[in-house]
Design an enzyme around this catalytic site. Structure first.
Site, PDB file in Angstrom:
ATOM      1  N   VAL A 147       0.845  -1.211   0.000  1.00  0.00           N
ATOM      2  CA  VAL A 147       0.000   0.000   0.000  1.00  0.00           C
ATOM      3  C   VAL A 147       0.878   1.258   0.000  1.00  0.00           C
ATOM      4  CG1 VAL A 147      -1.738   1.320   1.284  1.00  0.00           C
ATOM      5  CG2 VAL A 147      -1.890  -1.170   1.211  1.00  0.00           C
TER       6      VAL A 147
ATOM      7  N   TYR B  10      -2.799  10.812  22.516  1.00  0.00           N
ATOM      8  CA  TYR B  10      -1.977  11.950  22.075  1.00  0.00           C
ATOM      9  C   TYR B  10      -2.850  13.110  21.606  1.00  0.00           C
ATOM     10  CZ  TYR B  10       2.856  10.466  22.484  1.00  0.00           C
ATOM     11  OH  TYR B  10       4.094  10.140  22.983  1.00  0.00           O
TER      12      TYR B  10
ATOM     13  N   TYR C 247      -1.189  -8.701  16.106  1.00  0.00           N
ATOM     14  CA  TYR C 247      -1.565  -7.714  15.092  1.00  0.00           C
ATOM     15  C   TYR C 247      -2.853  -6.980  15.502  1.00  0.00           C
ATOM     16  CZ  TYR C 247      -2.803  -5.943  10.403  1.00  0.00           C
ATOM     17  OH  TYR C 247      -3.133  -5.147   9.332  1.00  0.00           O
TER      18      TYR C 247
ATOM     19  N   ARG D 207      -3.066 -14.441   1.278  1.00  0.00           N
ATOM     20  CA  ARG D 207      -4.499 -14.144   1.299  1.00  0.00           C
ATOM     21  C   ARG D 207      -5.155 -14.671   0.029  1.00  0.00           C
ATOM     22  NH1 ARG D 207      -4.167  -8.196   3.952  1.00  0.00           N
ATOM     23  NH2 ARG D 207      -2.040  -8.323   3.178  1.00  0.00           N
TER      24      ARG D 207
HETATM   25  N1  NAD Z   1      -3.182  -4.689   2.633  1.00  0.00           N
HETATM   26  C1  NAD Z   1      -4.278  -4.819   3.347  1.00  0.00           C
HETATM   27  O1  NAD Z   1      -5.223  -5.472   2.916  1.00  0.00           O
HETATM   28  C2  NAD Z   1      -4.402  -4.121   4.675  1.00  0.00           C
HETATM   29  C3  NAD Z   1      -5.578  -4.279   5.401  1.00  0.00           C
HETATM   30  C4  NAD Z   1      -5.684  -3.662   6.623  1.00  0.00           C
HETATM   31  C5  NAD Z   1      -4.666  -2.856   7.118  1.00  0.00           C
HETATM   32  N2  NAD Z   1      -3.532  -2.703   6.383  1.00  0.00           N
HETATM   33  C6  NAD Z   1      -2.469  -1.870   6.959  1.00  0.00           C
HETATM   34  O2  NAD Z   1      -1.858  -1.082   5.960  1.00  0.00           O
HETATM   35  C7  NAD Z   1      -0.462  -0.980   6.208  1.00  0.00           C
HETATM   36  C8  NAD Z   1       0.313  -1.390   4.975  1.00  0.00           C
HETATM   37  O3  NAD Z   1      -0.015  -2.721   4.651  1.00  0.00           O
HETATM   38  P1  NAD Z   1       0.564  -3.458   3.355  1.00  0.00           P
HETATM   39  O4  NAD Z   1      -0.481  -4.376   2.859  1.00  0.00           O
HETATM   40  O5  NAD Z   1       1.143  -2.473   2.440  1.00  0.00           O
HETATM   41  O6  NAD Z   1       1.698  -4.351   4.012  1.00  0.00           O
HETATM   42  P2  NAD Z   1       3.226  -4.510   3.616  1.00  0.00           P
HETATM   43  O7  NAD Z   1       3.758  -5.606   4.451  1.00  0.00           O
HETATM   44  O8  NAD Z   1       3.355  -4.633   2.147  1.00  0.00           O
HETATM   45  O9  NAD Z   1       3.832  -3.110   4.052  1.00  0.00           O
HETATM   46  C9  NAD Z   1       4.247  -2.825   5.351  1.00  0.00           C
HETATM   47  C10 NAD Z   1       5.562  -2.091   5.257  1.00  0.00           C
HETATM   48  O10 NAD Z   1       6.004  -1.741   6.564  1.00  0.00           O
HETATM   49  C11 NAD Z   1       7.386  -2.055   6.663  1.00  0.00           C
HETATM   50  N3  NAD Z   1       7.700  -2.292   8.074  1.00  0.00           N
HETATM   51  C12 NAD Z   1       7.298  -3.305   8.867  1.00  0.00           C
HETATM   52  N4  NAD Z   1       7.797  -3.163  10.094  1.00  0.00           N
HETATM   53  C13 NAD Z   1       8.527  -2.024  10.107  1.00  0.00           C
HETATM   54  C14 NAD Z   1       9.304  -1.354  11.065  1.00  0.00           C
HETATM   55  N5  NAD Z   1       9.431  -1.826  12.316  1.00  0.00           N
HETATM   56  N6  NAD Z   1       9.944  -0.209  10.721  1.00  0.00           N
HETATM   57  C15 NAD Z   1       9.845   0.270   9.474  1.00  0.00           C
HETATM   58  N7  NAD Z   1       9.127  -0.323   8.501  1.00  0.00           N
HETATM   59  C16 NAD Z   1       8.473  -1.464   8.816  1.00  0.00           C
HETATM   60  C17 NAD Z   1       7.570  -3.278   5.798  1.00  0.00           C
HETATM   61  O11 NAD Z   1       8.912  -3.489   5.412  1.00  0.00           O
HETATM   62  C18 NAD Z   1       6.669  -2.931   4.624  1.00  0.00           C
HETATM   63  O12 NAD Z   1       7.349  -2.181   3.669  1.00  0.00           O
HETATM   64  C19 NAD Z   1      -0.161  -1.843   7.417  1.00  0.00           C
HETATM   65  O13 NAD Z   1      -0.095  -1.034   8.570  1.00  0.00           O
HETATM   66  C20 NAD Z   1      -1.358  -2.755   7.517  1.00  0.00           C
HETATM   67  O14 NAD Z   1      -1.613  -3.136   8.841  1.00  0.00           O
HETATM   68  C21 NAD Z   1      -3.378  -3.332   5.173  1.00  0.00           C
END
Ligand code: NAD
Length: 421
Positions: free
Chosen positions: A101, A246, A232, A273
């Protein structure tokens, strides 16, 4: 008799004059010849210089053309970016910006003309997702873990850093908890220090295994605090709590997006998924595995819809949580059949025993987003699926060419249950 003295004297005087004249002439001739040589040498030198210069010019001309081409390709390398005046241009931090995302959000904000700093520890993200911006004057990529504090000057923070798919967040539950708790505290601390607005990428998982359908923002959820997904689900729930603490105590401006299942290009190959599983199985001619009868429903939004929703929410005055998802519900079996058709695959659909705890229904109530943000998903399911299929097809070709594709490690859990996420 004429004496010889005066004659001799006369002759001597004449000779002396001649000698002087001769010497004068010789001197002039000498000077003239030196001058002539000098002039000759100069002209030779000039000719030589001209020749050398023309030779250099000949050699340099094609190089000059190459530099021009390179300059052109360099400036054309980036996707087109809008120009924003100093007043409208924002300095935006995206944590997790190299993920699925986050990288699409980076594209949108860059193309809108903002200055974007991506912070990522590359746990599940990849440089490849944002490499098309590297070197752009408005873009910066920082390899940093949000569990450590960060000191930069920004106007807005999109806080997305967190693994999102079950195999990834279950791989190291403690790290998932630290990222969502300490990481969120660090980003809220930064927002407080620099007066930035923070948007938290929360999740529909805060509703847990929901007892109401569809889920609206007032529903408090049904989460098992000690189950395998708790790192999570509870991590995101406490991250929301921190945002509002905050906001109330420190006056930090917060926005909370409860994101529902999203799909599209740059998803992980082994995201685990249902959409990516079915697409990969269909592309590789493997059976599409459906757990249970396939009557469970899921709703998926295309990633560009989500990105537009996130930007709309960030720039709105809505500080309470907002659901962002596509309410169009389909059964798992319908997904399997549609993906099989779109891929043109001869794969069979294989029914396996039903997974425990598999939610029967999941569908967002997005009335709040429609009413307050004027937002709703617009990308039709088939169009989005075709884009995702194209992406996964290319990724498989890329893998087949023996190029390195980083894969997140498998979950550490001993008793992982397969579910339709
Ligand atoms: N994709 C979905 O369907 C979905 C649904 C609900 C919520 N989200 C939320 O959206 C956000 C992005 O999801 P996504 O699907 O792109 O997942 P993703 O795993 O592709 O992206 C997450 C990113 O965060 C980085 N990351 C993880 N831990 C980190 C840390 N400690 N420090 C710095 N970077 C870190 C990872 O390297 C990755 O680039 C997440 O917070 C996720 O919880 C996504």
């Amino acid at each position: 008799m004429v004496s010889k003295g005066p004659l001799l004297r006369l002759l001597t005087a004449i000779n002396r004059r001649r000698m002087k004249l001769l010497m004068g002439l010789a001197f002039i001739a000498y000077v003239a010849s030196v001058w002539g040589n000098f002039v000759n040498m100069r002209s030779l030198q000039e000719n030589g210089e001209q020749k050398v210069e023309s030779k250099i010019e000949e050699a340099v001309a094609p190089l000059r053309e190459k530099i021009k081409d390179l300059e052109k390709s360099f400036t054309q390398k980036y996707p087109p970016v809008k120009f924003l005046s100093e007043k409208d241009r924002k300095r935006i931090l995206i944590t997790g910006g190299a993920g699925f995302v986050g990288s699409h959000l980076t594209d949108k904000l860059m193309m809108d003309g903002h200055e974007v700093t991506v912070v990522d520890n590359f746990f599940t993200g990849r440089k490849r997702n944002v490499e098309h911006w590297i070197g752009h004057e408005n873009f910066e990529l920082i390899n940093h873990d949000v569990v450590e504090p960060l000191y930069i000057e920004v106007d807005q923070i999109y806080h997305l850093a967190s693994p999102a798919s079950p195999p990834n967040y279950m791989y190291n539950p403690i790290k998932t908890l630290k990222t969502n708790t300490i990481g969120t505290l660090n980003m809220l601390g930064l927002a407080k220090r620099v007066g930035a607005r923070l948007l938290l990428a929360s999740t529909s998982e805060v509703y847990g295994d929901p007892e109401v359908h569809p889920q609206n923002e007032d529903y408090w959820g049904h989460v098992n605090p000690i189950g395998p997904r708790a790192c999570y689900d509870e991590g995101k729930r406490v991250a929301e709590t921190m945002c509002y603490a905050y906001m109330k105590q420190e006056g930090v401006e917060v926005r909370v997006a409860r994101i529902f299942n999203t799909f599209g290009p740059r998803m992980h190959m082994n995201d685990g998924r249902v959409v990516s599983n079915f697409i990969l199985q269909a592309l590789q001619g493997e059976p599409l595995t459906v757990y249970g009868p396939g009557t469970q429903t899921r709703a998926f939004q295309y990633v560009s819809d989500l990105v537009n929703g996130l930007v709309a929410l960030m720039n709105s005055n809505v500080s309470s949580p907002v659901n962002l998802g596509n309410p169009e519900e389909h059964t798992i079996l319908e997904f399997a059949q549609l993906i099989k058709k779109l891929v043109g695959s001869g794969s069979e659909i294989q029914f396996l025993s039903e997974a425990q705890d598999d939610p029967q229904k999941r569908k967002p109530d997005i009335r709040k987003a429609k009413l307050l943000l004027g937002w709703e998903p617009v990308v039709p399911l088939e169009e989005g699926l075709n884009k995702a299929i194209h992406y996964f097809r290319k990724e498989l070709e890329y893998q087949a060419n023996n190029q390195y594709i980083p894969k997140p490690k498998p979950a550490r859990m001993k008793k992982g249950r397969t579910r339709h996420n």
